[in-house]
Scaffold this motif. Sequence first.
Motif, PDB file in Angstrom:
ATOM      1  N   PHE A  14       0.831  -1.204   0.000  1.00 55.78           N
ATOM      2  CA  PHE A  14       0.000   0.000   0.000  1.00 55.78           C
ATOM      3  C   PHE A  14       0.865   1.254   0.000  1.00 55.78           C
ATOM      4  N   LEU A  15       0.424   2.253  -0.729  1.00 53.74           N
ATOM      5  CA  LEU A  15       1.079   3.556  -0.764  1.00 53.74           C
ATOM      6  C   LEU A  15       0.022   4.608  -0.446  1.00 53.74           C
ATOM      7  N   ASN A  16       0.159   5.226   0.737  1.00 58.08           N
ATOM      8  CA  ASN A  16      -0.833   6.226   1.191  1.00 58.08           C
ATOM      9  C   ASN A  16      -2.267   5.708   1.074  1.00 58.08           C
ATOM     10  N   GLY A  17      -2.461   4.471   1.515  1.00 58.29           N
ATOM     11  CA  GLY A  17      -3.801   3.894   1.567  1.00 58.29           C
ATOM     12  C   GLY A  17      -4.302   3.319   0.259  1.00 58.29           C
ATOM     13  N   LYS A  18      -3.522   3.464  -0.817  1.00 57.17           N
ATOM     14  CA  LYS A  18      -3.927   2.907  -2.114  1.00 57.17           C
ATOM     15  C   LYS A  18      -3.095   1.671  -2.439  1.00 57.17           C
ATOM     16  N   LEU A  41      -0.350   1.780  -9.523  1.00 54.17           N
ATOM     17  CA  LEU A  41      -1.089   2.301  -8.388  1.00 54.17           C
ATOM     18  C   LEU A  41      -2.578   2.214  -8.687  1.00 54.17           C
ATOM     19  N   GLU A  56       8.199  -0.234   4.719  1.00 51.27           N
ATOM     20  CA  GLU A  56       8.222   1.179   4.344  1.00 51.27           C
ATOM     21  C   GLU A  56       8.867   1.368   2.974  1.00 51.27           C
ATOM     22  N   TYR A  74       4.068  11.251  -9.623  1.00 47.28           N
ATOM     23  CA  TYR A  74       3.563  11.083  -8.261  1.00 47.28           C
ATOM     24  C   TYR A  74       4.324  11.941  -7.280  1.00 47.28           C
ATOM     25  N   ARG A  75       3.599  12.626  -6.392  1.00 52.32           N
ATOM     26  CA  ARG A  75       4.255  13.446  -5.386  1.00 52.32           C
ATOM     27  C   ARG A  75       4.095  12.814  -4.012  1.00 52.32           C
ATOM     28  N   PHE A  76       5.204  12.537  -3.356  1.00 53.11           N
ATOM     29  CA  PHE A  76       5.173  11.910  -2.032  1.00 53.11           C
ATOM     30  C   PHE A  76       4.935  12.978  -0.966  1.00 53.11           C
TER      31      PHE A  76
END
Length: 312
Positions: free
Chosen positions: A246-250, A295, A270, A310-312
């Motif tokens: 998962f990346l930021n809930g996605k 994603l 992470e 994509y912006r982290f």
Amino acid sequence: MNVDSYKDLRIIYMGTPEFAVAGLAALLQAGCNIVAVITAPDKPAGRGMELQQSAVKKYALQKALTVLQPEKLKNPEFLHQLQDFRADLQVCVAFRMLPEVVWNMPAMGTINLHGSLLPQYRGAAPINWAVINGEKETGVTTFKLKHEIDTGDILLQESFPITEEDTAGTVHDKMMPIGADLLVKTVKGLADGSLKEMPQLISTDAVIHHAPKIFTETCQINASRSMEEVFNLVRGLSPYPAAFTFLNGKKLKIFKCRKTAETPETNAGELETDGKTYLKLACANGYLQLLDLQLEGKKRMNVVDFLRGYRF
């Protein structure tokens, strides 16, 4: 029967996906008499939910073969149709589980092509699990169907290597022609009487791996495992259904990655990035450099294109 009489056998072929097309094509090319093809019913798919034919049905219709698509294999009408074909032998490849009334109908029974070296990897997903478990070799087996799934007497087997670059997809593609050739050899050997059935013997100290159906929970990456285990999971589920984190809930699907034996500076699970060239997942004993990903809600792309947008 003499050696050439395999062409006189009345054969019913059962299969559904692309994997099964290769076997049907090989038998036809060898001159086998395919009197009917049994495949899955058409299913709605795509945005318009239009009915889609199976890969085997499309190929069979191109070759002007008779196609049956029973909803239920114990349906009396279907069983009467099956009997009317007077098949000597049935060949089953990547189809569903057959009831005894079907597999026991022909005089020579029903043979199955399985994507592993039985008795290893009995079950629905032998290719995936062989790669997930880091096997260096797999193969194909032809065997006679009986009650318990994938337990029938072995007819022929052929092995081939799995490399570290292989995924479930590439192993599948290698396996198709090897399996198709083995099917033809099996039919010829049964016809001329040269094949001897061998029971699946399992020694008491043998470690037997199984190949159950892949579920969503199978695909979720547990990054507290070793880098090698997660790497093999990604390979074993690529291109479908794909391992994910998962990346930021996605949901972030990973299709290709590379091992990096560095001691992680962050917690397992992470993601680290420079925002331009790399995105890496920390595992128990190293990193996985993500190379090909998707994603949720976006298209599949390489990591550089992904980071550009994509912006982290």
